[in-house]
Enzyme design. Structure first.
Site, PDB file in Angstrom:
ATOM      1  N   SER A  35      33.946  -0.137  18.816  1.00 53.23           N
ATOM      2  CA  SER A  35      33.401   0.872  20.134  1.00 53.23           C
ATOM      3  C   SER A  35      34.335   0.969  20.919  1.00 53.23           C
ATOM      4  O   SER A  35      34.912   2.074  21.798  1.00 53.23           O
ATOM      5  CB  SER A  35      32.839   0.825  20.247  1.00 53.23           C
ATOM      6  OG  SER A  35      31.335   1.232  19.187  1.00 53.23           O
ATOM      7  N   ALA A  36      35.652  -0.121  21.596  1.00 52.45           N
ATOM      8  CA  ALA A  36      36.086  -0.509  22.059  1.00 52.45           C
ATOM      9  C   ALA A  36      37.429  -0.273  22.345  1.00 52.45           C
ATOM     10  O   ALA A  36      37.976   0.308  22.680  1.00 52.45           O
ATOM     11  CB  ALA A  36      35.665  -1.578  23.648  1.00 52.45           C
ATOM     12  N   GLU A  56      42.340  -4.211  12.172  1.00 50.16           N
ATOM     13  CA  GLU A  56      40.400  -3.833  11.837  1.00 50.16           C
ATOM     14  C   GLU A  56      40.497  -4.409  10.217  1.00 50.16           C
ATOM     15  O   GLU A  56      41.183  -3.968   9.615  1.00 50.16           O
ATOM     16  CB  GLU A  56      40.222  -2.300  11.568  1.00 50.16           C
ATOM     17  CG  GLU A  56      38.860  -2.365  11.031  1.00 50.16           C
ATOM     18  CD  GLU A  56      37.575  -3.016  11.814  1.00 50.16           C
ATOM     19  OE1 GLU A  56      36.983  -3.636  11.509  1.00 50.16           O
ATOM     20  OE2 GLU A  56      38.019  -3.350  12.867  1.00 50.16           O
ATOM     21  N   ALA A  57      38.614  -5.436  10.740  1.00 46.94           N
ATOM     22  CA  ALA A  57      39.318  -6.339   9.553  1.00 46.94           C
ATOM     23  C   ALA A  57      37.917  -5.483   8.063  1.00 46.94           C
ATOM     24  O   ALA A  57      38.797  -5.570   7.327  1.00 46.94           O
ATOM     25  CB  ALA A  57      37.968  -7.481   9.596  1.00 46.94           C
ATOM     26  N   HIS A 475      22.890  -5.238  19.301  1.00 46.99           N
ATOM     27  CA  HIS A 475      22.973  -4.913  20.442  1.00 46.99           C
ATOM     28  C   HIS A 475      24.005  -6.118  20.851  1.00 46.99           C
ATOM     29  O   HIS A 475      23.668  -6.596  22.594  1.00 46.99           O
ATOM     30  CB  HIS A 475      22.448  -4.681  21.897  1.00 46.99           C
ATOM     31  CG  HIS A 475      21.466  -3.093  21.158  1.00 46.99           C
ATOM     32  ND1 HIS A 475      21.349  -2.981  21.955  1.00 46.99           N
ATOM     33  CD2 HIS A 475      22.542  -2.341  20.543  1.00 46.99           C
ATOM     34  CE1 HIS A 475      21.308  -1.032  21.062  1.00 46.99           C
ATOM     35  NE2 HIS A 475      22.283  -1.321  20.467  1.00 46.99           N
TER      36      HIS A 475
END
Length: 543
Positions: A35-36, A56-57, A475
């Site tokens: 998201s960031a 990205e994994a 979260h």
């Protein structure tokens, strides 16, 4: 044509071009496409003269179970989930709750419930205080929200934006139960509000429909789809999937690049300007520690040379605590709609509190933990029951993330420490009580055949039920907190203390977890990181 094929064929053309050629160096390397990370990479790539590598994994987000927002829960436990679990803890009766985290382009925004919850005014003002920087305060966050949002709900020009990248609306045609839940909540003193991200998040809270990132019926609006896909044909942005970062590379105290493994091959790539870590609140501290940044004693125990003693790395773990409990069987089965979570309330467990601390959510399906699902007669079938899941918005319990070994492919040990304080148990007891009052109200009677769980348990029996039902809200945050004390990891400009060329931009930098789902505040962190970095280098974006 199959349903899945029809869905994929109906997608907007987004110029999806993933890189296969890895250059030896880039100006900026962003580790983690969540998201960031998606936000940071996009904002940097808006500057044509700089080169950006996003690592990205996980794999592509262009699969039906990601695109269809109603299927989000079916991604848990698949290759799109890191598969984390909390370490056994007596605070949850020795259980090891799942801690899902997105392993796919878009990260959590690609597999979560699509809820857009901005956070409370007090959250951002607290962050600004911790950082010693007013640019993190509520008014600053509000300005970013107005800029990035394309809000489809009730007009509020002071708080809501239009024409931004993110299509945000309220669930359309929610299940009939939602009206009963709203009436039941109002009946116990929780006011209905037209917009859960409006004035309610500057005051006492309220109940109503959540904001969701959905368009064209049930199509997910993730950060990958919004920020990255439209930019993937830009020559200065490279997006590398299925690549797991294993170590930061240094010259002295300066980070000069990263090493990663992709499809069995090891790579080392240089960053001429900076590396930005956006790996999330579990993998970001893990990579820091593997690279020699963390508590010196813990690093020495794993035979890792210390680059920088920062005792706060991995500490201060926070997560909203969610109960897989308060479930009712339907009289007439009702399939889930929209994001399958069309009702929420934010309230106080104690009226003397400054900020609301409770955040239950509707799960439009039977929802039990591995213990409570077997203890109670949970109905079978997605449409057979509904759950008003109690949740804590501001838990006092704190945990930590630590290394299992110096092997980068060993999962970190996550001591979630859920319900470790008396205050959290007291708040959760009140939350269960409120959820049961609402679910058992006259307004919900047309949708209630029976209360499945927990029923009218008292005292130690109810506390035991709560410990057996407690788990994550998905979260995870706060493990590399921003601040100025000895346990802080980054400063207000997101620079890692004692290290040059390295910033962190993800939920790990939160000094305290936000009040509400964490995706929206994590986007704010990404937007702030983009602003900070571009200002530092005097870079100007070109649309």
């Amino acid at each position: 044509m199959s349903t899945d094929a029809t869905m994929l064929a109906g997608l907007k053309v987004d110029r999806e071009v993933f890189t296969e050629q890895v250059r030896s160096s880039y100006d900026f390397i962003v580790c983690g496409g969540g998201s960031a990370g998606c936000v940071v990479a996009r904002r940097l790539a808006e500057v044509p003269e700089v080169s950006v590598l996003l690592i990205e994994a996980g794999g592509s987000d262009r699969v039906p179970s990601v695109i269809d927002s109603t299927q989000w829960m079916w991604n848990i436990g698949t290759e799109r989930d890191w598969g984390f679990r909390a370490a056994p803890s007596p605070t949850v009766n020795g259980r090891t709750p799942l801690l899902p985290m997105g392993k796919v382009l878009g990260g959590g925004s690609s597999i979560n419930g699509s809820v857009w919850a901005r956070g409370h005014k007090h959250d951002f003002d607290r962050w600004a205080e911790a950082a010693g920087d007013p640019a993190w305060n509520y008014e600053s966050a509000l300005a970013i929200y107005r800029r990035v949002e394309d809000w489809q709900g009730p007009k509020d020009t002071h708080r809501r934006g239009s024409g931004g990248l993110l299509n945000i609306l309220q669930p359309e045609n929610p299940i009939p139960l939602v009206a009963g839940l709203i009436e039941g909540a109002v009946g116990i003193g929780i006011p209905y509000v037209e917009d859960m991200n409006g004035a309610a998040m500057e005051g006492e809270g309220g109940c109503g429909l959540p904001n969701v990132l959905v368009q064209d019926g049930n199509q997910r609006v993730s950060m990958a789809a919004t920020y990255i896909h439209p930019y993937m044909d830009r020559p200065n942005l490279a997006v590398l999937l299925c690549a797991e970062v294993t170590k930061l590379e240094f010259v002295g105290k300066r980070v000069t690049g990263v090493s990663f493994l992709r499809r069995g091959r090891h790579y080392t790539v240089s960053a001429d300007k900076e590396v930005v870590l956006s790996l999330g609140a579990i993998n970001t501290p893990k990579l820091l520690m593997l690279s020699g940044i963390g508590d010196a004693a813990e690093l020495h125990a794993h035979g890792i040379n210390v680059m920088q003693h920062l005792p706060g790395v991995g500490k201060n773990f926070q997560d909203h605590i969610l109960l897989a409990g308060c479930c009712w069987e339907y009289i007439t089965p009702e399939p889930p709609r929209n994001n399958a979570a069309e009702f929420v309330f934010i309230a106080k467990s104690d009226p003397s509190l400054k900020t609301p601390d409770l955040m239950p959510v509707l799960e439009e399906t039977p929802f039990g933990s591995e213990v409570t699902a077997s203890q109670f007669d949970l109905p079978v079938g997605t449409a057979s029951a509904w759950t008003l899941a109690p949740g804590l918005a501001r838990p006092d319990s704190r945990g930590r993330v630590r290394l299992a070994s110096s092997n980068p492919f060993d999962k970190a040990i996550i001591e979630a420490n859920f319900l470790a304080t008396e205050t959290d148990m007291k708040a959760m007891l009140r939350c269960v009580e409120m959820c049961r009052e609402i679910g058992n109200s006259i307004a919900c009677a047309p949708y209630r055949k029976r209360e499945v769980m927990p029923g009218p348990l008292k005292g130690a029996e109810m506390e035991n039920f709560i410990r057996n039902a407690a788990g994550t809200y998905f979260h995870q945050s706060c493990t590399c907190k921003m601040g100025r004390d000895e346990m802080s990891v980054v400063d207000g400009a997101l620079r890692v203390y004692g290290i040059d060329g390295l910033r962190i931009a993800d939920a790990s930098i939160m000094p305290d977890i936000s009040t509400g789902n964490t995706m929206a505040p994590t986007v704010i962190i990404g937007e702030r990181a983009g602003e900070i970095i571009k200002a530092h280098y005097g870079l100007a974006a070109v649309a």
